[in-house]
Write an enzyme that holds these catalytic residues in place. Sequence first.
Site, PDB file in Angstrom:
ATOM      1  N   TYR A   7       0.815  -1.212   0.000  1.00 27.30           N
ATOM      2  CA  TYR A   7       0.000   0.000   0.000  1.00 27.30           C
ATOM      3  C   TYR A   7       0.855   1.270   0.000  1.00 27.30           C
ATOM      4  CZ  TYR A   7      -4.071  -2.927   1.106  1.00 27.30           C
ATOM      5  OH  TYR A   7      -5.070  -3.869   1.087  1.00 27.30           O
ATOM      6  N   LYS A  28       3.018 -15.554   3.488  1.00 27.04           N
ATOM      7  CA  LYS A  28       3.012 -16.407   2.297  1.00 27.04           C
ATOM      8  C   LYS A  28       4.464 -16.776   1.993  1.00 27.04           C
ATOM      9  CE  LYS A  28       0.700 -18.458  -1.007  1.00 27.04           C
ATOM     10  NZ  LYS A  28      -0.085 -19.675  -0.700  1.00 27.04           N
ATOM     11  N   ASP A  45      -3.490 -18.049   2.860  1.00 28.19           N
ATOM     12  CA  ASP A  45      -4.641 -18.735   2.271  1.00 28.19           C
ATOM     13  C   ASP A  45      -5.223 -19.757   3.244  1.00 28.19           C
ATOM     14  OD1 ASP A  45      -2.206 -20.007   1.972  1.00 28.19           O
ATOM     15  OD2 ASP A  45      -2.634 -20.814  -0.018  1.00 28.19           O
ATOM     16  N   ASP A  99      -5.579  -6.436   5.933  1.00 28.78           N
ATOM     17  CA  ASP A  99      -6.748  -5.747   5.414  1.00 28.78           C
ATOM     18  C   ASP A  99      -7.826  -6.755   5.020  1.00 28.78           C
ATOM     19  OD1 ASP A  99      -8.468  -3.869   4.407  1.00 28.78           O
ATOM     20  OD2 ASP A  99      -7.227  -3.302   2.705  1.00 28.78           O
ATOM     21  N   ASP A 113     -11.450  -8.032   7.413  1.00 33.38           N
ATOM     22  CA  ASP A 113     -12.797  -7.914   6.864  1.00 33.38           C
ATOM     23  C   ASP A 113     -13.498  -9.272   6.881  1.00 33.38           C
ATOM     24  OD1 ASP A 113     -12.387  -5.268   6.477  1.00 33.38           O
ATOM     25  OD2 ASP A 113     -12.758  -5.256   4.329  1.00 33.38           O
TER      26      ASP A 113
END
Length: 374
Positions: A149, A199, A231, A255, A259
């Site tokens: 970001y 990851k 994942d 992020d 959610d």
Amino acid sequence: MSARNCKGPFKILVLPGDGIGPEITREAVKALKAVGEKSGITFNFQYGLIGGAAIDEMGVPLPEETVELGKKSDAILLGAVGGPKWDNLPPEIRPELGGLLKIRKVFDLYANLRPVMFFQELKNASPLKPEIIDGVDILMVRELTGGLYFGEKKRITLENGEKAAVDTLIYTAKEVERVVRLGFELAQKRNRKLTVVDKANVLESSRFWREVAGKVRGDYPEVQLSYMYVDNCAMQLIRNPRQFDVVVTENMFGDILTDEGSVLAGSIGLLPSASLNGKFGLYEPIHGSAPDIAGQNKANPLATILSAAMLLNYSLDCPKEALLIEKAVKAVLRKGYRTQDILEPGTTLVTCEEMGDLVVEEILGGVFDEDLSL
């Protein structure tokens, strides 16, 4: 009522922002004022502009006036930013990048804390079975000022003439260590389990995170450290969320996962957050500006009200007053009051303003039992 270290007056900067932001922050301020009345704390509220509202009035998404007000405040309470009105602006002056991400960077708010709580009163609001979500209590710690970001973003033309886009992911050892260390410290105060989500089978940055976390763990031998691919974590949050205590991860993964965590609580309108740099913090709900219902008095203010509770706890050293807000929210839910997003058969529909009034009523006059603790 006041905790030993809870002293005022406190300067709180309120940034209502866009969409439903003004409506939900209004109810959170009401809750804080009720706490002040109940406990004798003095709050001095100041208001500033951010996001689309700032663009419309000042031409920029984060005016210098807002930054200066923040520097003179004990904490910041934020509503939400953005909306379709500003979607076609250049990225650097859009509400999200030039406003929200910039204020995080300006104040170096490197750690985003997002609790994922199970509300017994809302067990039917979640699409997951009650036996899966019963007892869930996760604290997700998201690195907030690094990663994709905040890396370089550019468009390029390849040698064959094809257009391409580039986003750069960079993390320094300092950036990783400070947020991982905070994760260990928080886990130490809870159930002493920390999960680093990455990851590492694909990304060098993730392998770097594991390397740094492995060095930090030596300072916290009583905390159980584990690693999980992002994942798999996304699946485990739905399959077996009770296995998690504190989760720490990089910016983009955090992020997305936080959610997803809103599903466990029953609505994204219920989850608060704190973005911290030491004691100073910015507090906001994790949901967006919901422009489709803005100005209709339909929004769920509970995530913002619970964000105000986090503000009391983390920035102002007022844990008892924070718990008072949390208990008041739980009492209102127990009595069956619901905004539209969490309405179910047998419950009573209320507006955003009415929900705020009900929480205030409980703060000022509620009698709470121990089982109301969150």
